[in-house]
Write a protein that holds these residues in place. Structure first.
Motif, PDB file in Angstrom:
ATOM      1  N   UNK A  70       0.840  -1.205   0.000  1.00 41.45           N
ATOM      2  CA  UNK A  70       0.000   0.000   0.000  1.00 41.45           C
ATOM      3  C   UNK A  70       0.876   1.257   0.000  1.00 41.45           C
ATOM      4  N   UNK A  71       1.902   1.260   0.847  1.00 45.95           N
ATOM      5  CA  UNK A  71       2.829   2.394   0.867  1.00 45.95           C
ATOM      6  C   UNK A  71       3.523   2.545  -0.484  1.00 45.95           C
ATOM      7  N   UNK A  72       3.894   1.426  -1.097  1.00 43.08           N
ATOM      8  CA  UNK A  72       4.495   1.470  -2.432  1.00 43.08           C
ATOM      9  C   UNK A  72       3.545   2.111  -3.433  1.00 43.08           C
ATOM     10  N   UNK A  73       2.285   1.712  -3.375  1.00 46.59           N
ATOM     11  CA  UNK A  73       1.286   2.253  -4.299  1.00 46.59           C
ATOM     12  C   UNK A  73       1.168   3.765  -4.153  1.00 46.59           C
ATOM     13  N   UNK A  74       1.119   4.246  -2.916  1.00 43.82           N
ATOM     14  CA  UNK A  74       1.018   5.690  -2.689  1.00 43.82           C
ATOM     15  C   UNK A  74       2.268   6.415  -3.169  1.00 43.82           C
ATOM     16  N   UNK A  75       3.417   5.789  -2.977  1.00 40.34           N
ATOM     17  CA  UNK A  75       4.656   6.403  -3.450  1.00 40.34           C
ATOM     18  C   UNK A  75       4.749   6.429  -4.968  1.00 40.34           C
ATOM     19  N   UNK A  76       4.355   5.340  -5.608  1.00 39.70           N
ATOM     20  CA  UNK A  76       4.378   5.294  -7.069  1.00 39.70           C
ATOM     21  C   UNK A  76       3.447   6.352  -7.657  1.00 39.70           C
ATOM     22  N   UNK A  77       2.317   6.565  -7.002  1.00 44.47           N
ATOM     23  CA  UNK A  77       1.379   7.581  -7.498  1.00 44.47           C
ATOM     24  C   UNK A  77       2.059   8.947  -7.569  1.00 44.47           C
ATOM     25  N   UNK A  78       2.834   9.268  -6.545  1.00 44.53           N
ATOM     26  CA  UNK A  78       3.556  10.541  -6.545  1.00 44.53           C
ATOM     27  C   UNK A  78       4.671  10.543  -7.584  1.00 44.53           C
TER      28      UNK A  78
END
Length: 235
Positions: free
Chosen positions: A151-159
């Motif tokens: 989930x943290x990866x997903x939020x980081x990739x979005x940025x």
């Protein structure tokens, strides 16, 4: 991001949710569906192109990015789940194995395909997450940690990918009726229903989708006092 006319790469596409994604993509008029699996012979769905893809293998991921250079949508679906808590025998080995597939796997694939998506105007990445990203139980403690990391990866990739116009969608869900949850005595949602919700959200431009009622309830409980994540998820 529209599915009609899109070219998809789906990891873990030979069964379960991955197979449901492939079927639904074809029904919505996808131009091409690359069905990734460790054993491409296990991909039997007509209309897809099987490719050998172990998300833990750097060389295979790089080869897939070269072979599938027309991809406009990446679905990071491949995952594993092993029962057990952090203090159980083998807990560290279990954590390493699940983090390798559930966190580093999507990271490898996303790194490899980000330039491919950029070359086609941005496209999208859909990461298959879990309600276990937010709550925990002794049965799935280590698995939950790997999904929290994803989930943290997903939020980081979005940025990281916003500047190149790549839509990043996180799909959270509870128990889905697949081989992965066989033997778990809990209410389960059909993979087809979860996939339809995910694609509808993707086409609406969303960045997060909750695949079932359980996940919606848990999301609301994150801001409760005390937070739902402070309790054993069995309670």
């Amino acid at each position: 991001m529209k599915i009609h006319g899109a070219t998809l790469l789906i990891t873990g596409a030979n069964r379960g949710i991955g197979l449901a994604f492939a079927r639904e993509a074809l029904s919505r008029g996808a131009r091409k569906v690359y069905a990734g699996a460790r054993d491409p012979a296990s991909v039997t769905l007509p209309g897809v192109e099987p490719i050998a893809l172990d998300v833990n293998d750097d060389a295979q991921v790089a080869a897939a990015a070269r072979q599938c250079a027309d991809v406009t949508l990446v679905i990071n679906n491949a995952g594993i789940a092993s029962p057990g808590g952090f203090l159980a025998d083998g807990g560290i080995a279990s954590a390493r194995a699940q983090m390798e597939t559930n966190f580093f796997g999507p990271l490898r694939v996303s790194q490899a395909f980000a330039p491919v998506l950029a070359a086609h105007g941005g496209g999208a990445i859909l990461n298959v997450l879990s309600v276990a990203s937010w709550i925990n139980s002794p049965m799935l403690s280590v698995y939950g940690a790997s999904k929290s990391a994803a989930w943290a990866l997903t939020n980081g990739l979005r940025n990281d990918l916003r500047a190149q116009g790549t839509q990043v969608l996180g799909l959270h869900m509870g128990f889905v009726d697949t081989d992965l949850t066989r033997g778990i005595d809990m209410p389960k949602t059909s993979p087809d229903e979860v996939v339809r919700r995910a694609f509808d959200a993707l086409e609406a431009g969303a960045e997060e989708v909750l695949g079932d009622e359980l996940t919606q309830q848990v999301k609301r409980g994150l801001s409760a006092e005390p937070g739902i994540y402070l309790r054993d998820a069995r309670g």
